[in-house]
Design an enzyme around this catalytic site. Structure first.
Site, PDB file in Angstrom:
ATOM      1  N   GLU A   1       9.945  16.744   3.269  1.00  0.00           N
ATOM      2  CA  GLU A   1       8.942  16.131   4.732  1.00  0.00           C
ATOM      3  C   GLU A   1       9.265  17.387   5.364  1.00  0.00           C
ATOM      4  O   GLU A   1       9.150  17.323   6.480  1.00  0.00           O
ATOM      5  CB  GLU A   1       9.544  15.238   5.157  1.00  0.00           C
ATOM      6  CG  GLU A   1       9.984  13.816   3.741  1.00  0.00           C
ATOM      7  CD  GLU A   1       9.224  12.697   4.580  1.00  0.00           C
ATOM      8  OE1 GLU A   1      10.326  12.366   6.078  1.00  0.00           O
ATOM      9  OE2 GLU A   1       8.263  11.967   4.188  1.00  0.00           O
TER      10      GLU A   1
ATOM     11  N   HIS B   1      15.314  10.870  10.687  1.00  0.00           N
ATOM     12  CA  HIS B   1      14.374   9.778   9.762  1.00  0.00           C
ATOM     13  C   HIS B   1      15.520   9.377   8.543  1.00  0.00           C
ATOM     14  O   HIS B   1      15.743   9.383   8.271  1.00  0.00           O
ATOM     15  CB  HIS B   1      13.022  10.916   9.058  1.00  0.00           C
ATOM     16  CG  HIS B   1      12.926   9.485   7.771  1.00  0.00           C
ATOM     17  ND1 HIS B   1      11.861   8.221   8.680  1.00  0.00           N
ATOM     18  CD2 HIS B   1      12.310   9.225   6.230  1.00  0.00           C
ATOM     19  CE1 HIS B   1      11.474   7.268   6.902  1.00  0.00           C
ATOM     20  NE2 HIS B   1      12.115   8.792   6.079  1.00  0.00           N
TER      21      HIS B   1
ATOM     22  N   HIS C   1      16.164   4.519   7.514  1.00  0.00           N
ATOM     23  CA  HIS C   1      15.661   3.583   6.721  1.00  0.00           C
ATOM     24  C   HIS C   1      16.316   2.668   7.034  1.00  0.00           C
ATOM     25  O   HIS C   1      17.058   1.505   6.381  1.00  0.00           O
ATOM     26  CB  HIS C   1      15.170   3.263   5.104  1.00  0.00           C
ATOM     27  CG  HIS C   1      14.919   4.969   4.458  1.00  0.00           C
ATOM     28  ND1 HIS C   1      14.828   4.606   3.261  1.00  0.00           N
ATOM     29  CD2 HIS C   1      14.136   5.379   4.680  1.00  0.00           C
ATOM     30  CE1 HIS C   1      13.960   6.403   2.838  1.00  0.00           C
ATOM     31  NE2 HIS C   1      13.528   6.636   4.092  1.00  0.00           N
TER      32      HIS C   1
ATOM     33  N   HIS D   1       8.617   0.851   5.871  1.00  0.00           N
ATOM     34  CA  HIS D   1       9.103   2.323   5.153  1.00  0.00           C
ATOM     35  C   HIS D   1      10.453   2.767   6.042  1.00  0.00           C
ATOM     36  O   HIS D   1      11.417   2.573   5.870  1.00  0.00           O
ATOM     37  CB  HIS D   1       8.282   3.769   5.510  1.00  0.00           C
ATOM     38  CG  HIS D   1       8.936   4.762   4.767  1.00  0.00           C
ATOM     39  ND1 HIS D   1       8.369   5.878   4.613  1.00  0.00           N
ATOM     40  CD2 HIS D   1       9.960   5.074   4.849  1.00  0.00           C
ATOM     41  CE1 HIS D   1       8.766   7.130   4.115  1.00  0.00           C
ATOM     42  NE2 HIS D   1      10.178   6.459   4.613  1.00  0.00           N
TER      43      HIS D   1
HETATM   44  O1  2HA Z   1      13.593  12.277   2.441  1.00  0.00           O
HETATM   45  O2  2HA Z   1      13.687   9.015   2.589  1.00  0.00           O
HETATM   46  O3  2HA Z   1      10.796   9.137   3.749  1.00  0.00           O
HETATM   47  C1  2HA Z   1      13.769  10.794   1.830  1.00  0.00           C
HETATM   48  C2  2HA Z   1      12.289   9.929   2.864  1.00  0.00           C
HETATM   49  C3  2HA Z   1      10.958  10.008   2.834  1.00  0.00           C
HETATM   50 ZN    ZN Z   2      11.838   7.551   4.461  1.00  0.00          ZN
END
Ligand code: 2HA
Ligand code: ZN
Length: 269
Positions: A119, A142, A144, A214
């Site tokens: 990414e 980023h 989760h 996500h």
């Molecule tokens: O790179 O979480 O969305 C791992 C991720 C991509």
């Molecule tokens: Zn991700």
């Protein structure tokens, strides 16, 4: 092998903060396997000697021209690397890249040829935008978070500012430490240009963006600041979830209580 961090306490401090946050992401259960990404603009810590360092790789195309990144350097998590490994060995699970003069490609300069996250184009586009805004924000994270991602599976929370107001009302600190709230990006393919563009559009109004079904994308002055904002939102989501689990819909702070807090902390409306 000598690390680029040796003899550079300011740069080492920055990368150690990344490692510390990577550990938190893992401990919180937000970073399964290789989930999540961190990129940091480290240009201010780069000295002449670093600028002279030879490239370890051929230039790799970013896939976009990002004019504000001229002369910039970034720390990027490596593709496929685990946050829990990065927590212990940041320079073996991530690398420092130099943006080439064409502003459309990069080379890895340290410590090893760890290929940046898939990414990277999206993260670099965000950094390009952050610089164009003239702000001090150097970090993107980023991850989760289970509670926040679960909430995005309910259409009610995807309506504009619904999640922001619900989370703010769970505990006063949330608005104080995440004053711009959370933007929403409807589901898009991970790593897609669409996802990157939709995220950029939301960053105009919010520092934290939820990606439906996500994860979360946050920007901050540094990696701790980006993490803290996600953490306070997750705490608020936990309070909501706990109340629901106890069998009731939480009342939430009243509009008067929110207003009083907003004025006292000098927060944006
Ligand atoms: O790179 O979480 O969305 C791992 C991720 C991509
Ligand atoms: Zn991700």
């Amino acid at each position: 092998m000598k690390s680029i961090l040796e003899g550079r306490p300011a740069l080492a401090h920055e990368i150690n903060q990344v490692a510390e946050v990577a550990g938190y992401l893992w401990q919180k259960g937000w970073a399964e396997r290789n989930g999540g990404n961190i990129t940091i603009n480290v240009t201010e810590f780069v000295d002449d000697e670093i600028r002279q360092l030879p490239a370890l790789t051929e230039p790799k195309s970013i896939g976009a021209t990002l004019p504000h990144l001229k002369g910039c350097y970034f720390y990027c998590k490596g593709t496929g690397k685990r946050m829990r490994d990065l927590a212990r060995w940041p320079m073996a699970n991530g690398s420092i890249i130099r943006i080439c003069d064409d502003c459309a490609s990069y080379v890895i300069i340290a410590d090893q040829t760890v290929v940046p996250t898939s990414e990277v184009a999206a993260h670099l586009s965000v950094h390009n935008w952050l610089i164009s805004q003239g702000g001090a924000k150097k970090a993107t994270v980023h991850t989760h978070p289970i509670d926040l991602v679960a909430m995005t599976h309910n259409k009610r929370f995807l309506e504009k500012d619904a999640m922001t107001h619900l989370l703010w009302s769970m505990i006063p600190e949330t608005k104080a430490f995440c004053p711009r709230g959370v933007g929403i990006v409807p589901y898009k393919m991970p790593s897609s240009v669409d996802l990157a563009e939709a995220t950029l559009a939301e960053l105009d109004d919010y520092d934290v963006v939820m990606w439906e079904k996500h994860g979360v994308f946050a920007v901050g002055d540094d990696v701790m600041d980006a993490f803290d904002q996600i953490d306070v939102l997750s705490k608020a989501a936990q309070i909501y979830l706990n109340a629901r689990t106890m069998g009731f819909e939480p009342e939430g702070m009243t509009d008067e209580q929110m207003h009083e807090m907003t004025v006292a902390f000098g927060l944006p409306k």
